[in-house]
Design a protein around this motif. Sequence first.
Motif, mmCIF file in Angstrom:
data_model
loop_
_atom_site.group_PDB
_atom_site.id
_atom_site.type_symbol
_atom_site.label_atom_id
_atom_site.label_comp_id
_atom_site.label_asym_id
_atom_site.label_seq_id
_atom_site.Cartn_x
_atom_site.Cartn_y
_atom_site.Cartn_z
ATOM 1 N N ASP A 51 1.129 -16.811 4.864
ATOM 2 C CA ASP A 51 1.195 -15.694 5.130
ATOM 3 C C ASP A 51 0.067 -14.817 6.544
ATOM 4 O OD1 ASP A 51 2.406 -12.742 5.232
ATOM 5 O OD2 ASP A 51 1.384 -12.575 2.810
ATOM 6 N N PHE A 53 -3.769 -13.950 7.110
ATOM 7 C CA PHE A 53 -5.665 -13.953 7.621
ATOM 8 C C PHE A 53 -6.265 -12.514 6.860
ATOM 9 C CE2 PHE A 53 -5.479 -18.067 10.014
ATOM 10 C CZ PHE A 53 -5.765 -18.714 9.305
ATOM 11 N N THR A 54 -6.995 -12.686 6.152
ATOM 12 C CA THR A 54 -7.663 -11.021 5.434
ATOM 13 C C THR A 54 -9.057 -11.601 5.802
ATOM 14 O OG1 THR A 54 -8.102 -11.962 3.418
ATOM 15 C CG2 THR A 54 -6.588 -10.576 3.412
ATOM 16 N N SER A 55 -9.128 -12.500 5.545
ATOM 17 C CA SER A 55 -10.624 -12.673 6.775
ATOM 18 C C SER A 55 -10.693 -14.266 8.221
ATOM 19 C CB SER A 55 -12.478 -12.282 5.787
ATOM 20 O OG SER A 55 -12.106 -14.072 4.641
ATOM 21 N N GLY A 115 -10.197 -16.536 3.831
ATOM 22 C CA GLY A 115 -9.293 -15.409 3.320
ATOM 23 C C GLY A 115 -8.671 -15.103 3.397
ATOM 24 N N TYR A 116 -7.646 -15.215 2.760
ATOM 25 C CA TYR A 116 -5.794 -14.765 3.017
ATOM 26 C C TYR A 116 -5.048 -13.956 1.993
ATOM 27 C CZ TYR A 116 -4.548 -18.403 0.020
ATOM 28 O OH TYR A 116 -4.413 -19.677 -1.293
ATOM 29 N N SER A 117 -3.905 -13.680 2.510
ATOM 30 C CA SER A 117 -2.938 -12.623 1.512
ATOM 31 C C SER A 117 -2.306 -14.360 0.565
ATOM 32 C CB SER A 117 -1.826 -11.426 2.365
ATOM 33 O OG SER A 117 -0.974 -11.628 1.426
ATOM 34 N N GLN A 118 -2.047 -13.631 0.062
ATOM 35 C CA GLN A 118 -1.470 -14.187 -1.505
ATOM 36 C C GLN A 118 -0.793 -13.393 -2.764
ATOM 37 O OE1 GLN A 118 -2.534 -16.474 -4.217
ATOM 38 N NE2 GLN A 118 -2.088 -18.767 -3.829
ATOM 39 N N LYS A 121 -1.705 -9.799 -2.041
ATOM 40 C CA LYS A 121 -3.087 -9.514 -2.432
ATOM 41 C C LYS A 121 -4.297 -10.278 -1.525
ATOM 42 C CE LYS A 121 -1.892 -8.309 -7.577
ATOM 43 N NZ LYS A 121 -2.312 -7.996 -8.515
ATOM 44 N N PRO A 122 -5.482 -10.156 -1.170
ATOM 45 C CA PRO A 122 -6.285 -10.799 -0.557
ATOM 46 C C PRO A 122 -7.402 -11.943 -1.493
ATOM 47 C CG PRO A 122 -7.296 -8.177 -0.747
ATOM 48 C CD PRO A 122 -5.752 -8.601 -1.122
ATOM 49 N N SER A 124 -9.506 -15.326 -1.634
ATOM 50 C CA SER A 124 -9.969 -15.972 -0.924
ATOM 51 C C SER A 124 -10.078 -17.315 -1.022
ATOM 52 C CB SER A 124 -11.918 -15.789 -1.578
ATOM 53 O OG SER A 124 -11.909 -14.803 -1.376
#
Length: 342
Positions: A51, A53-55, A115-118, A121-122, A124
């Motif tokens: 998907d 990156f969230t960080s 950090g990523y989306s799964q 939802k974010p 770590s």
Amino acid sequence: MRLLCFTLALWLIMGSTGFAAEPFARAGIENTGRIVPGQQVRIHVDVFVPDFFTSPPQFPLFDLPDAIVTLPESRALNMVETINGVQYAGIRRTYAVVPMSSGNFTLPPAAITLGYSQNGKPVSGQTTLPAMQFTVTEPSGGATAALTFAARGLTITQSFDRDPSTLKVGDALVRTITVFAEETQAMLIPAVPVTTVAGMKQYPKSPKIADGVEAEDRTTGSTRPETTTFIAEVVGTTEIPAVSYPWFDVEAQANAVAVLPGTLVKVSKSAPASTGLASQIEETDDRAWSSKTTLSVAAGLFAVLVVGCWLVVKKLAWVRRGGMAHGIPSGEVSSACLPRSA
């Protein structure tokens, strides 16, 4: 039975998909061909997550025995790939590794946090550097003497702040030598050999090294500029000696020498220092002349005043005589000569 097999196969497919949809990293070496000690090796490390990156991933600096490892401040490369039907987002950073000896070098399993989306939802996550290995060998042809510095496309230039053939005793001459090289780091560029110049004192400055410098032909490399100030002390002709700068050319896989030609310096006698006496004499003369002129003008005005008074007295005496000749008292004559009030 068929239903059981179908369920088992579906579970395996879903399980493999779930296993694949995890962050992972891969590494690749940019250099091709032989790698020698002192040569910079660029290693690309790509980090992927399903998907997006969230960080961003935190690329760590790691220790590698007998090597210098840095992470240049270059812009990260964003990527998108589809693997086994799953879309991954990727970020690439490039390490610069300079091995100082021959042998095999393996990247350590350093941790990379992210950090990523799964499932929307974010979360770590973490992955590690892949265990990539590269080999460093000694160059052929007995070129081990210059292996403390290996680079590509090295150039060395010099410039002066004035014409070296027009100096006078006491003048300063500033020379700047600039070493430019590709595929290396500025901190690894050796200093230019020191030369002495007869009849001149030398005052070197600390070099201001820099990476990521763009040359005139738009190639990017590292620079080491060295500035020296020479003070001329003796009249005559001298020479700033030629400079020989040894290095190892990784493209040609051979030792090379960059050369700066010698420069003739001509020093003549300095002009005598001005004492200021002439200007003082001229100023004194000007003041004296000004005083004489003022006195002359004052004397002339005084003479005119004296003559004017004498003429007035003579005129008054003539008027009195004329009045008495016509029978007018002197007092009345005097009154008649005075102007009437309005």
